[in-house]
Scaffold this motif. Structure first.
Motif, short mmCIF file in Angstrom:
data_model
loop_
_atom_site.label_atom_id
_atom_site.label_comp_id
_atom_site.label_asym_id
_atom_site.label_seq_id
_atom_site.Cartn_x
_atom_site.Cartn_y
_atom_site.Cartn_z
N MET A 1 20.13 -18.55 3.89
CA MET A 1 19.71 -18.30 5.26
C MET A 1 18.18 -18.26 5.29
SD MET A 1 21.03 -15.49 7.99
CE MET A 1 22.58 -16.30 7.99
N ASN A 2 17.61 -18.90 6.31
CA ASN A 2 16.16 -18.87 6.48
C ASN A 2 15.69 -17.45 6.76
OD1 ASN A 2 15.17 -21.51 6.14
ND2 ASN A 2 16.02 -22.11 8.12
N PRO A 54 9.73 -9.31 22.17
CA PRO A 54 9.64 -9.69 20.78
C PRO A 54 9.05 -11.09 20.61
CG PRO A 54 11.87 -10.09 21.52
CD PRO A 54 11.12 -9.47 22.68
N GLN A 55 8.55 -11.34 19.43
CA GLN A 55 8.19 -12.68 19.00
C GLN A 55 8.95 -12.92 17.70
OE1 GLN A 55 6.55 -15.04 20.72
NE2 GLN A 55 6.46 -13.51 22.35
N ILE A 56 9.70 -14.00 17.66
CA ILE A 56 10.67 -14.22 16.59
C ILE A 56 10.37 -15.53 15.87
CG2 ILE A 56 13.14 -14.50 16.09
CD1 ILE A 56 13.50 -13.15 19.00
N TRP A 57 10.42 -15.47 14.54
CA TRP A 57 10.31 -16.66 13.70
C TRP A 57 11.55 -16.78 12.84
CZ3 TRP A 57 6.04 -14.27 15.41
CH2 TRP A 57 4.95 -15.05 15.77
N ILE A 58 12.04 -17.99 12.71
CA ILE A 58 13.10 -18.30 11.76
C ILE A 58 12.51 -19.34 10.82
CG2 ILE A 58 15.42 -19.24 11.43
CD1 ILE A 58 16.10 -18.21 14.26
N GLY A 59 12.32 -18.92 9.58
CA GLY A 59 11.57 -19.76 8.66
C GLY A 59 10.17 -19.94 9.22
N GLU A 60 9.70 -21.17 9.29
CA GLU A 60 8.38 -21.47 9.85
C GLU A 60 8.44 -21.77 11.34
OE1 GLU A 60 5.46 -21.27 8.10
OE2 GLU A 60 6.76 -20.44 6.54
N THR A 80 22.36 -23.40 13.27
CA THR A 80 21.73 -24.51 12.55
C THR A 80 20.32 -24.13 12.10
OG1 THR A 80 23.00 -26.11 13.83
CG2 THR A 80 21.02 -26.92 12.73
N LEU A 81 19.60 -23.47 12.99
CA LEU A 81 18.23 -23.05 12.65
C LEU A 81 18.22 -21.99 11.56
CD1 LEU A 81 15.31 -23.60 13.48
CD2 LEU A 81 15.55 -21.85 15.23
N LEU A 82 19.24 -21.15 11.53
CA LEU A 82 19.32 -20.10 10.52
C LEU A 82 19.66 -20.64 9.13
CD1 LEU A 82 21.19 -17.40 12.61
CD2 LEU A 82 18.86 -17.20 11.71
#
Length: 86
Positions: A1-2, A54-60, A80-82
């Motif tokens: 998982m990212n 919030p500000q959220i990042w998944i990986g980059e 898919t992004l995760l």
């Protein structure tokens, strides 16, 4: 998982909703509190170009805020992004 990071405030209902969605999906994430931390908020603003939480990042990938996270879920794109791409 990212890796997932969320800049968040304990008093923000949108932050709580975003974290609840991640928890419901079994996603481990790093919560970065901006409460009483002006330097951390400045760091978040510089990275995201936004001042709201919030500000959220998944990986980059910068997802954005709570509404953006829920929109990804509604379109079926969050899982898919995760998942890291090989």
């Amino acid at each position: 998982m990212n890796d997932v990071q969320i800049y968040s405030s304990a008093y923000c209902p949108f932050c709580i909703r975003a974290e609840q969605l991640l928890q419901a999906k079994g996603v481990e994430y790093k919560r970065i509190s901006v409460d009483g931390e002006p330097e951390v908020r400045r760091e978040m603003t510089a990275k995201a170009g936004r001042t709201s939480v919030p500000q959220i990042w998944i990986g980059e990938h910068h997802v954005g805020g709570c509404d953006d996270l829920y929109a990804l879920e509604a379109r079926g794109e969050l899982d898919t992004l995760l998942t890291p791409q090989a």
